[in-house]
Motif scaffolding. Structure first.
Motif, PDB file in Angstrom:
ATOM      1  N   VAL A  83      13.622   4.601  -7.548  1.00 16.07           N
ATOM      2  CA  VAL A  83      12.744   5.520  -6.836  1.00 16.07           C
ATOM      3  C   VAL A  83      11.575   5.913  -7.735  1.00 16.07           C
ATOM      4  O   VAL A  83      11.717   6.018  -8.953  1.00 16.07           O
ATOM      5  CB  VAL A  83      13.503   6.788  -6.369  1.00 16.07           C
ATOM      6  N   PHE A  84      10.434   6.123  -7.101  1.00 19.81           N
ATOM      7  CA  PHE A  84       9.231   6.582  -7.789  1.00 19.81           C
ATOM      8  C   PHE A  84       8.782   7.871  -7.117  1.00 19.81           C
ATOM      9  O   PHE A  84       8.935   8.053  -5.907  1.00 19.81           O
ATOM     10  CB  PHE A  84       8.112   5.545  -7.684  1.00 19.81           C
ATOM     11  N   THR A  85       8.210   8.775  -7.895  1.00 22.84           N
ATOM     12  CA  THR A  85       7.700  10.017  -7.325  1.00 22.84           C
ATOM     13  C   THR A  85       6.611  10.558  -8.238  1.00 22.84           C
ATOM     14  O   THR A  85       6.277   9.962  -9.269  1.00 22.84           O
ATOM     15  CB  THR A  85       8.834  11.055  -7.144  1.00 22.84           C
ATOM     16  N   LEU A 108       1.340   4.243  -5.730  1.00 25.75           N
ATOM     17  CA  LEU A 108       2.683   4.765  -5.480  1.00 25.75           C
ATOM     18  C   LEU A 108       3.341   4.007  -4.332  1.00 25.75           C
ATOM     19  O   LEU A 108       4.511   3.621  -4.422  1.00 25.75           O
ATOM     20  CB  LEU A 108       2.633   6.257  -5.154  1.00 25.75           C
ATOM     21  N   GLY A 109       2.589   3.775  -3.246  1.00 30.30           N
ATOM     22  CA  GLY A 109       3.148   3.085  -2.100  1.00 30.30           C
ATOM     23  C   GLY A 109       3.583   1.666  -2.424  1.00 30.30           C
ATOM     24  O   GLY A 109       4.647   1.211  -1.981  1.00 30.30           O
ATOM     25  N   ILE A 110       2.783   0.946  -3.200  1.00 31.50           N
ATOM     26  CA  ILE A 110       3.138  -0.426  -3.577  1.00 31.50           C
ATOM     27  C   ILE A 110       4.417  -0.434  -4.411  1.00 31.50           C
ATOM     28  O   ILE A 110       5.310  -1.265  -4.212  1.00 31.50           O
ATOM     29  CB  ILE A 110       1.976  -1.093  -4.337  1.00 31.50           C
ATOM     30  N   LEU A 111       4.526   0.518  -5.335  1.00 31.22           N
ATOM     31  CA  LEU A 111       5.714   0.587  -6.187  1.00 31.22           C
ATOM     32  C   LEU A 111       6.963   0.987  -5.399  1.00 31.22           C
ATOM     33  O   LEU A 111       8.081   0.603  -5.754  1.00 31.22           O
ATOM     34  CB  LEU A 111       5.481   1.565  -7.335  1.00 31.22           C
ATOM     35  N   THR A 166      -5.925   2.218   2.468  1.00 34.86           N
ATOM     36  CA  THR A 166      -5.729   3.437   3.257  1.00 34.86           C
ATOM     37  C   THR A 166      -4.443   3.363   4.068  1.00 34.86           C
ATOM     38  O   THR A 166      -3.758   4.378   4.251  1.00 34.86           O
ATOM     39  CB  THR A 166      -6.923   3.682   4.189  1.00 34.86           C
ATOM     40  N   ALA A 167      -4.076   2.181   4.553  1.00 32.05           N
ATOM     41  CA  ALA A 167      -2.827   2.031   5.303  1.00 32.05           C
ATOM     42  C   ALA A 167      -1.620   2.296   4.403  1.00 32.05           C
ATOM     43  O   ALA A 167      -0.663   2.980   4.800  1.00 32.05           O
ATOM     44  CB  ALA A 167      -2.737   0.634   5.910  1.00 32.05           C
ATOM     45  N   ILE A 168      -1.660   1.766   3.181  1.00 29.66           N
ATOM     46  CA  ILE A 168      -0.565   2.001   2.239  1.00 29.66           C
ATOM     47  C   ILE A 168      -0.515   3.472   1.842  1.00 29.66           C
ATOM     48  O   ILE A 168       0.570   4.085   1.788  1.00 29.66           O
ATOM     49  CB  ILE A 168      -0.726   1.109   0.994  1.00 29.66           C
ATOM     50  N   SER A 169      -1.676   4.063   1.576  1.00 31.46           N
ATOM     51  CA  SER A 169      -1.726   5.480   1.187  1.00 31.46           C
ATOM     52  C   SER A 169      -1.142   6.376   2.264  1.00 31.46           C
ATOM     53  O   SER A 169      -0.375   7.300   1.980  1.00 31.46           O
ATOM     54  CB  SER A 169      -3.175   5.897   0.904  1.00 31.46           C
ATOM     55  N   LYS A 170      -1.502   6.107   3.509  1.00 30.91           N
ATOM     56  CA  LYS A 170      -1.001   6.918   4.619  1.00 30.91           C
ATOM     57  C   LYS A 170       0.512   6.832   4.715  1.00 30.91           C
ATOM     58  O   LYS A 170       1.208   7.856   4.874  1.00 30.91           O
ATOM     59  CB  LYS A 170      -1.639   6.450   5.928  1.00 30.91           C
ATOM     60  N   ALA A 171       1.064   5.627   4.597  1.00 31.28           N
ATOM     61  CA  ALA A 171       2.514   5.448   4.667  1.00 31.28           C
ATOM     62  C   ALA A 171       3.211   6.094   3.475  1.00 31.28           C
ATOM     63  O   ALA A 171       4.284   6.693   3.624  1.00 31.28           O
ATOM     64  CB  ALA A 171       2.846   3.956   4.734  1.00 31.28           C
ATOM     65  N   HIS A 234      10.347   3.898   5.257  1.00 29.89           N
ATOM     66  CA  HIS A 234      10.239   2.825   4.263  1.00 29.89           C
ATOM     67  C   HIS A 234       9.825   1.522   4.926  1.00 29.89           C
ATOM     68  O   HIS A 234       9.052   0.742   4.357  1.00 29.89           O
ATOM     69  CB  HIS A 234      11.574   2.646   3.526  1.00 29.89           C
ATOM     70  N   ARG A 235      10.334   1.287   6.137  1.00 30.95           N
ATOM     71  CA  ARG A 235       9.963   0.068   6.857  1.00 30.95           C
ATOM     72  C   ARG A 235       8.465   0.053   7.152  1.00 30.95           C
ATOM     73  O   ARG A 235       7.807  -0.991   7.022  1.00 30.95           O
ATOM     74  CB  ARG A 235      10.775  -0.015   8.145  1.00 30.95           C
ATOM     75  N   ALA A 236       7.922   1.198   7.516  1.00 26.31           N
ATOM     76  CA  ALA A 236       6.480   1.288   7.784  1.00 26.31           C
ATOM     77  C   ALA A 236       5.677   1.023   6.516  1.00 26.31           C
ATOM     78  O   ALA A 236       4.632   0.348   6.542  1.00 26.31           O
ATOM     79  CB  ALA A 236       6.143   2.661   8.357  1.00 26.31           C
TER      80      ALA A 236
END
Length: 330
Positions: A83-85, A108-111, A166-171, A234-236
């Motif tokens: 987990v990353f935070t 963060l989202g990619i990780l 932006t899509a990754i950031s939003k998720a 997580h799926r999104a």
């Protein structure tokens, strides 16, 4: 990070402050003198013994990298769940935390995506009686091929408005928002100002009953339970990261790992060609889009994804990148 906050204060005189300068902070200096000096005076290393008021490993390189940032990404070196935070830069990270000096939601989202999880399990090691996965910057982070144009050598401002980012950031923001709501439910906690102005607000239990309930609300407990909302969010996020690579959202784990390894190898070859044509300094090398490639020896885990020759730290190795979790030792 994976439990509740220990609510501790750390005395940190940095790495340049002299004993005379440190002594001007009378109360903390006296505490260190009373409780730290007796032990440090016995240390065999001159630097540790003579500079007893400083941390033995103050990590100036890390703190310089964190300058100008309010938060950074952290993950435990060894953890049952990868987990990353976020961690406030006003908090001193424990030596068992791996710190990534980025403050953008895209990274963060990619990780947090399953693609990075599979990669880190394939190239990482395992630790302890329970064979928990171990994450290190050199093997797990520096070898991971980020999507083109979203690599960590680029400032986040360069791709902040780009559609994939932006899509990754939003998720990623949605995932963190829901995780924090689960960890600190509104009815069980309240925020209090810290005793020193400027520090992050303290999150405390609203009463004794709430405090008891909160002990079972940790990131480890959350990922042990894996409620349906966590799986969906997580799926999104995985779908957004897959799109950033140009993959279909239903790509198989085996195909994704094969693509990642191919991307890693292609960038490694580009680095080699670049080095042959000109001398590359160490600073430039560290900032290259694909970092070093120490994929040295796959782990004995499930589902062999792909096999290929790839550069390792020692210059030659036939390795396999695999996914899954190693069985416990007999």
């Amino acid at each position: 990070m994976t439990r509740r906050s220990r609510d501790m204060w750390i005395i940190d005189f940095g790495w340049e402050m002299s004993e005379r300068e440190a002594s001007l902070y009378e109360a903390p200096f006296q505490y260190v003198k009373e409780y730290v000096l007796p032990e440090r005076s016995k240390n065999r290393r001159d630097a540790y013994r003579e500079r007893w008021w400083r941390h033995v490993e103050p990590r100036p390189g890390m703190w310089n990298a964190l300058k100008g940032k309010d938060r950074v990404i952290v993950t435990p070196e060894v953890s049952r769940h990868r987990v990353f935070t976020w961690l406030s830069t006003q908090v001193v990270p424990d030596h068992k935390l791996q710190v990534i000096a980025r403050d953008d939601d895209t990274t963060l989202g990619i990780l947090l995506s399953k693609w990075h999880l599979m990669w880190s399990l394939g190239v990482g090691s395992w630790h302890g009686v329970g064979n928990d996965p171990r994450y290190t910057i050199s093997s797990s982070f520096e070898t991971f091929p980020f999507p083109t144009g979203l690599t960590p050598n680029l400032p986040a401002a360069r791709f902040a408005r780009e559609g994939r980012a932006t899509a990754i950031s939003k998720a990623a923001r949605r995932l963190e928002e829901l995780r924090q709501a689960w960890l600190n439910p509104a009815g069980l906690v309240r925020a209090e100002a810290e005793v020193v102005p400027g520090y992050p607000m303290r999150v405390v239990a609203s009463d004794a009953a709430a405090e008891k309930l909160l002990r079972e609300r940790t990131l480890t407990d959350l990922y042990n339970q894996r409620p349906h909302w966590l799986i969906e969010v997580h799926r999104a996020l995985d779908s957004a990261v897959a799109a950033a690579y140009g993959w279909p959202s239903d790509i198989s784990d085996e195909d994704a790992l094969a693509n990642l390894l191919a991307l890693n190898l292609s960038r490694g070859q580009m680095d080699q060609l670049s080095k042959k044509s000109r001398a590359v300094g160490s600073d430039e090398d560290r900032r290259a889009p694909q970092f070093k490639l120490p994929i040295s020896g796959g782990k004995q885990v499930k589902a062999d994804a792909t096999r290929s020759r790839t550069p390792a730290k020692n210059g030659s190795a036939t390795t396999s990148l695999r996914s899954g979790r190693r069985r416990k030792s007999a």
